[in-house]
Design an enzyme around this catalytic site. Sequence first.
Site, PDB file in Angstrom:
ATOM      1  N   GLY A  59     -20.252  48.997  40.701  1.00 57.77           N
ATOM      2  CA  GLY A  59     -21.509  48.249  41.079  1.00 57.77           C
ATOM      3  C   GLY A  59     -21.676  48.659  42.791  1.00 57.77           C
ATOM      4  O   GLY A  59     -20.996  49.006  43.653  1.00 57.77           O
ATOM      5  N   ALA A 110     -30.443  57.150  48.784  1.00 59.33           N
ATOM      6  CA  ALA A 110     -30.942  55.553  48.790  1.00 59.33           C
ATOM      7  C   ALA A 110     -31.112  54.936  47.466  1.00 59.33           C
ATOM      8  O   ALA A 110     -31.995  54.130  47.443  1.00 59.33           O
ATOM      9  CB  ALA A 110     -32.004  55.556  49.700  1.00 59.33           C
ATOM     10  N   GLY A 111     -30.266  55.180  46.579  1.00 60.54           N
ATOM     11  CA  GLY A 111     -30.375  54.350  45.205  1.00 60.54           C
ATOM     12  C   GLY A 111     -29.409  53.266  45.014  1.00 60.54           C
ATOM     13  O   GLY A 111     -29.483  52.596  46.325  1.00 60.54           O
ATOM     14  N   ASP A 168     -16.838  61.395  33.852  1.00 65.00           N
ATOM     15  CA  ASP A 168     -16.545  60.737  35.083  1.00 65.00           C
ATOM     16  C   ASP A 168     -15.185  60.318  35.280  1.00 65.00           C
ATOM     17  O   ASP A 168     -14.757  60.203  36.083  1.00 65.00           O
ATOM     18  CB  ASP A 168     -17.485  59.390  34.956  1.00 65.00           C
ATOM     19  CG  ASP A 168     -17.304  58.382  36.246  1.00 65.00           C
ATOM     20  OD1 ASP A 168     -17.751  58.794  37.350  1.00 65.00           O
ATOM     21  OD2 ASP A 168     -16.529  57.350  35.808  1.00 65.00           O
ATOM     22  N   VAL A 174     -13.152  57.204  43.577  1.00 65.44           N
ATOM     23  CA  VAL A 174     -12.136  56.775  42.472  1.00 65.44           C
ATOM     24  C   VAL A 174     -12.043  55.157  42.485  1.00 65.44           C
ATOM     25  O   VAL A 174     -11.668  54.588  43.633  1.00 65.44           O
ATOM     26  CB  VAL A 174     -10.851  57.269  42.702  1.00 65.44           C
ATOM     27  CG1 VAL A 174      -9.964  56.744  41.274  1.00 65.44           C
ATOM     28  CG2 VAL A 174     -10.918  58.836  42.613  1.00 65.44           C
ATOM     29  N   LYS A 200     -12.296  61.770  38.301  1.00 66.99           N
ATOM     30  CA  LYS A 200     -11.421  60.697  39.007  1.00 66.99           C
ATOM     31  C   LYS A 200     -10.020  61.113  38.686  1.00 66.99           C
ATOM     32  O   LYS A 200      -9.164  61.153  39.856  1.00 66.99           O
ATOM     33  CB  LYS A 200     -11.561  59.241  38.466  1.00 66.99           C
ATOM     34  CG  LYS A 200     -13.030  58.715  38.771  1.00 66.99           C
ATOM     35  CD  LYS A 200     -13.241  57.509  38.200  1.00 66.99           C
ATOM     36  CE  LYS A 200     -14.758  56.824  38.594  1.00 66.99           C
ATOM     37  NZ  LYS A 200     -15.264  55.791  37.844  1.00 66.99           N
ATOM     38  N   LEU A 237     -12.207  49.854  45.570  1.00 69.28           N
ATOM     39  CA  LEU A 237     -10.633  49.524  45.470  1.00 69.28           C
ATOM     40  C   LEU A 237      -9.859  50.406  46.183  1.00 69.28           C
ATOM     41  O   LEU A 237     -10.199  51.681  46.255  1.00 69.28           O
ATOM     42  CB  LEU A 237     -10.346  49.504  43.785  1.00 69.28           C
ATOM     43  CG  LEU A 237     -10.908  48.298  43.037  1.00 69.28           C
ATOM     44  CD1 LEU A 237     -10.260  48.602  41.550  1.00 69.28           C
ATOM     45  CD2 LEU A 237     -10.329  47.298  43.374  1.00 69.28           C
ATOM     46  N   GLY A 251     -25.918  48.730  37.171  1.00 71.19           N
ATOM     47  CA  GLY A 251     -25.765  49.844  38.114  1.00 71.19           C
ATOM     48  C   GLY A 251     -24.305  50.130  38.289  1.00 71.19           C
ATOM     49  O   GLY A 251     -23.924  50.977  38.914  1.00 71.19           O
ATOM     50  N   THR A 290     -25.066  60.477  46.938  1.00 74.62           N
ATOM     51  CA  THR A 290     -25.957  61.015  45.837  1.00 74.62           C
ATOM     52  C   THR A 290     -24.745  61.330  44.839  1.00 74.62           C
ATOM     53  O   THR A 290     -23.392  61.251  45.010  1.00 74.62           O
ATOM     54  CB  THR A 290     -26.545  62.346  46.126  1.00 74.62           C
ATOM     55  OG1 THR A 290     -25.811  63.174  46.291  1.00 74.62           O
ATOM     56  CG2 THR A 290     -27.449  62.307  47.272  1.00 74.62           C
TER      57      THR A 290
HETATM   58  N1  LIG Z   1     -22.862  52.782  40.962  1.00 71.29           N
HETATM   59  C1  LIG Z   1     -21.624  52.764  40.994  1.00 71.29           C
HETATM   60  O1  LIG Z   1     -21.028  51.504  40.611  1.00 71.29           O
HETATM   61  C2  LIG Z   1     -20.573  53.743  41.597  1.00 71.29           C
HETATM   62  C3  LIG Z   1     -21.294  54.644  42.017  1.00 71.29           C
HETATM   63  N2  LIG Z   1     -20.517  55.980  42.831  1.00 71.29           N
HETATM   64  C4  LIG Z   1     -21.140  57.118  42.971  1.00 71.29           C
HETATM   65  O2  LIG Z   1     -22.017  57.016  44.027  1.00 71.29           O
HETATM   66  C5  LIG Z   1     -23.174  57.769  44.221  1.00 71.29           C
HETATM   67  C6  LIG Z   1     -24.393  57.222  43.991  1.00 71.29           C
HETATM   68  O3  LIG Z   1     -24.528  56.489  42.989  1.00 71.29           O
HETATM   69  P1  LIG Z   1     -25.942  55.367  42.487  1.00 71.29           P
HETATM   70  O4  LIG Z   1     -26.439  54.717  43.902  1.00 71.29           O
HETATM   71  O5  LIG Z   1     -25.314  54.438  41.461  1.00 71.29           O
HETATM   72  O6  LIG Z   1     -26.884  56.508  41.986  1.00 71.29           O
HETATM   73  P2  LIG Z   1     -28.445  56.480  41.882  1.00 71.29           P
HETATM   74  O7  LIG Z   1     -29.115  57.458  41.032  1.00 71.29           O
HETATM   75  O8  LIG Z   1     -28.782  54.950  42.072  1.00 71.29           O
HETATM   76  O9  LIG Z   1     -29.085  57.001  43.414  1.00 71.29           O
HETATM   77  C7  LIG Z   1     -28.888  58.111  43.682  1.00 71.29           C
HETATM   78  C8  LIG Z   1     -29.656  58.494  44.972  1.00 71.29           C
HETATM   79  O10 LIG Z   1     -29.268  59.971  45.527  1.00 71.29           O
HETATM   80  C9  LIG Z   1     -30.440  60.731  45.543  1.00 71.29           C
HETATM   81  N3  LIG Z   1     -30.447  62.036  45.284  1.00 71.29           N
HETATM   82  C10 LIG Z   1     -29.727  62.410  44.088  1.00 71.29           C
HETATM   83  N4  LIG Z   1     -29.863  63.878  44.509  1.00 71.29           N
HETATM   84  C11 LIG Z   1     -30.086  64.231  45.589  1.00 71.29           C
HETATM   85  C12 LIG Z   1     -30.485  65.579  46.424  1.00 71.29           C
HETATM   86  N5  LIG Z   1     -29.971  66.522  45.911  1.00 71.29           N
HETATM   87  N6  LIG Z   1     -30.861  65.262  47.741  1.00 71.29           N
HETATM   88  C13 LIG Z   1     -30.995  64.050  48.106  1.00 71.29           C
HETATM   89  N7  LIG Z   1     -30.949  63.062  47.598  1.00 71.29           N
HETATM   90  C14 LIG Z   1     -30.641  62.994  46.244  1.00 71.29           C
HETATM   91  C15 LIG Z   1     -31.707  59.836  44.761  1.00 71.29           C
HETATM   92  O11 LIG Z   1     -32.886  60.204  44.959  1.00 71.29           O
HETATM   93  P3  LIG Z   1     -34.174  60.126  44.058  1.00 71.29           P
HETATM   94  O12 LIG Z   1     -34.277  58.633  43.684  1.00 71.29           O
HETATM   95  O13 LIG Z   1     -35.352  60.765  44.551  1.00 71.29           O
HETATM   96  O14 LIG Z   1     -33.517  60.780  42.862  1.00 71.29           O
HETATM   97  C16 LIG Z   1     -31.157  58.537  44.706  1.00 71.29           C
HETATM   98  O15 LIG Z   1     -31.687  57.911  46.119  1.00 71.29           O
HETATM   99  C17 LIG Z   1     -22.674  58.780  42.861  1.00 71.29           C
HETATM  100  O16 LIG Z   1     -22.052  59.742  43.166  1.00 71.29           O
HETATM  101  C18 LIG Z   1     -21.899  57.636  41.959  1.00 71.29           C
HETATM  102  O17 LIG Z   1     -21.040  58.335  41.113  1.00 71.29           O
HETATM  103  C19 LIG Z   1     -19.169  55.863  42.835  1.00 71.29           C
HETATM  104  C20 LIG Z   1     -18.513  54.552  42.349  1.00 71.29           C
HETATM  105  C21 LIG Z   1     -19.416  53.408  41.643  1.00 71.29           C
HETATM  106  N1  LIG Z   2     -20.254  55.335  36.756  1.00 73.12           N
HETATM  107  C1  LIG Z   2     -19.053  55.139  37.444  1.00 73.12           C
HETATM  108  C2  LIG Z   2     -19.272  54.518  38.814  1.00 73.12           C
HETATM  109  C3  LIG Z   2     -17.936  54.654  39.613  1.00 73.12           C
HETATM  110  O1  LIG Z   2     -17.285  55.507  39.813  1.00 73.12           O
HETATM  111  C4  LIG Z   2     -18.102  54.039  36.668  1.00 73.12           C
HETATM  112  O2  LIG Z   2     -18.676  53.226  35.817  1.00 73.12           O
HETATM  113  O3  LIG Z   2     -16.813  53.937  36.897  1.00 73.12           O
HETATM  114 NA    NA Z   3     -11.415  53.252  45.666  1.00 69.70          NA
END
Ligand SMILES: NC(=O)C1=CN([C@@H]2O[C@H](COP(=O)(O)OP(=O)(O)OC[C@H]3O[C@@H](n4cnc5c(N)ncnc54)[C@H](OP(=O)(O)O)[C@@H]3O)[C@@H](O)[C@H]2O)C=CC1
Ligand SMILES: N[C@@H](CC=O)C(=O)O
Ligand code: NA
Length: 367
Positions: free
Chosen positions: A347, A16-17, A225, A152, A229, A156, A211, A98
């Site tokens: 984002g 829930a990040g 990363d 990826v 992809k 999009l 983010g 995650t």
């Molecule tokens: N941000 C972006 O623009 C994009 C992100 N992604 C993908 O989305 C995913 C999430 O990214 P983002 O939201 O930015 O990351 P964040 O670091 O903001 O959030 C990650 C969340 O996952 C939780 N977490 C991590 N490891 C575990 C685990 N083993 N068990 C339970 N909870 C866990 C963290 O908890 P805690 O806070 O307690 O550590 C946190 O709530 C990643 O895989 C990223 O590659 C893909 C495309 C774009």
């Molecule tokens: N960190 C990645 C998030 C999406 O996959 C990026 O910047 O493209």
């Molecule tokens: Na996509």
Amino acid sequence: MAAASARQVNIAIIGAGGVGKCFLSQLEQLAARRPSPKLVLTYICTSKKAIYSTDHVAIPIGTVSSALASSKQAPLALPKLVDFLGTSGSKTVLVDNTSSQDVADAYPLFLSRGISIVTPNKKAFSGSYKLWQDIFAAAEQSGAKVYHESSVGAGLPVLSTLKDLVDTGDEVTKIEGVFSGTMSFLFNSFAPTSGSGGKWSAEVKKAKELGYTEPDPRDDLNGLDVARKLTILARLAGLPVESPTAFPVQSLIPKELESVASGDEFLEKLPAFDAQMEETKAAAEKEGKVVRFVGSIDVATKQVKVGLEKFDLSHPIAALKGSDNIISFYTKRYGSNPLIVQGAGAGGDVTAMGVTSDLLKVLSQIA
Ligand SMILES: NC(=O)C1=CN([C@@H]2O[C@H](COP(=O)(O)OP(=O)(O)OC[C@H]3O[C@@H](n4cnc5c(N)ncnc54)[C@H](OP(=O)(O)O)[C@@H]3O)[C@@H](O)[C@H]2O)C=CC1
Ligand SMILES: N[C@@H](CC=O)C(=O)O
Ligand code: NA
């Protein structure tokens, strides 16, 4: 075990990040808009906290953030979570928000118990080729679904486009472009086509605050990363790439910072190395060009590569804005004019959109 309901689908969320919070808000709207199937959140956790009840009572989505903050429950270990979800009596979709390899490694277990998965996490699909095979074999055997569009190009339509090309019998010859929202943002603001641009280290900090980066920004700057992809795209295009380290990947991490202990320490020390990136930028400027971080897959020669290249100012890659990705698919049908997908590639909201649309695809098949 809770009473079974054909028109109810349980949702379990790990993470829930940045993306997870945006997904929760989209899920709340979706549940309000679409009465059937009834979407019931029965489990949510971060790395330290969880909310669930043994009788699978619905968790009010709107209050999850505050409830998680005050929760005294610890997350279930993954095999226990599989049992918990697998015995609910309702169809269940796991949303993995995650970037955890441990969670990714457990996908075959979830899928073999009939639990569908939607996720932006790249780790499962770009890890070992065996994990990739195990995931799709488990889904095939149980009928559970697995979608990962946001792994990826965020929301999009990159994977769905590639899948459509392949499934309709087109021959994909080459895929190339900008695959990282972070790298796009960094180079568009550090080395713009006009004006002087900001400091490299300051832009890296900004990308994290916005983010766009992985939880640890070194995972973006080391090229991994983008390599993940390209591994996913190559596999979907029919190349059984073994791992994201099986081809050349250029890292932008200064040698001296390769072994720092944490992402925070890395960000603190990075300003001392701004001159290195300034040199790279100046070398391109001397030729009247800008530098950008790109990747390509040549399907015929089986060559995959990731790294810096110089582009004329008029090139579409040079002219990208913000965190935009641009992905060109060269195929037999499209000839010399590729099919191009372009738009924000990072984002919270745009990534969660890909996850939510994957959830809709799963619901249309299981509910
Ligand atoms: N941000 C972006 O623009 C994009 C992100 N992604 C993908 O989305 C995913 C999430 O990214 P983002 O939201 O930015 O990351 P964040 O670091 O903001 O959030 C990650 C969340 O996952 C939780 N977490 C991590 N490891 C575990 C685990 N083993 N068990 C339970 N909870 C866990 C963290 O908890 P805690 O806070 O307690 O550590 C946190 O709530 C990643 O895989 C990223 O590659 C893909 C495309 C774009
Ligand atoms: N960190 C990645 C998030 C999406 O996959 C990026 O910047 O493209
Ligand atoms: Na996509």
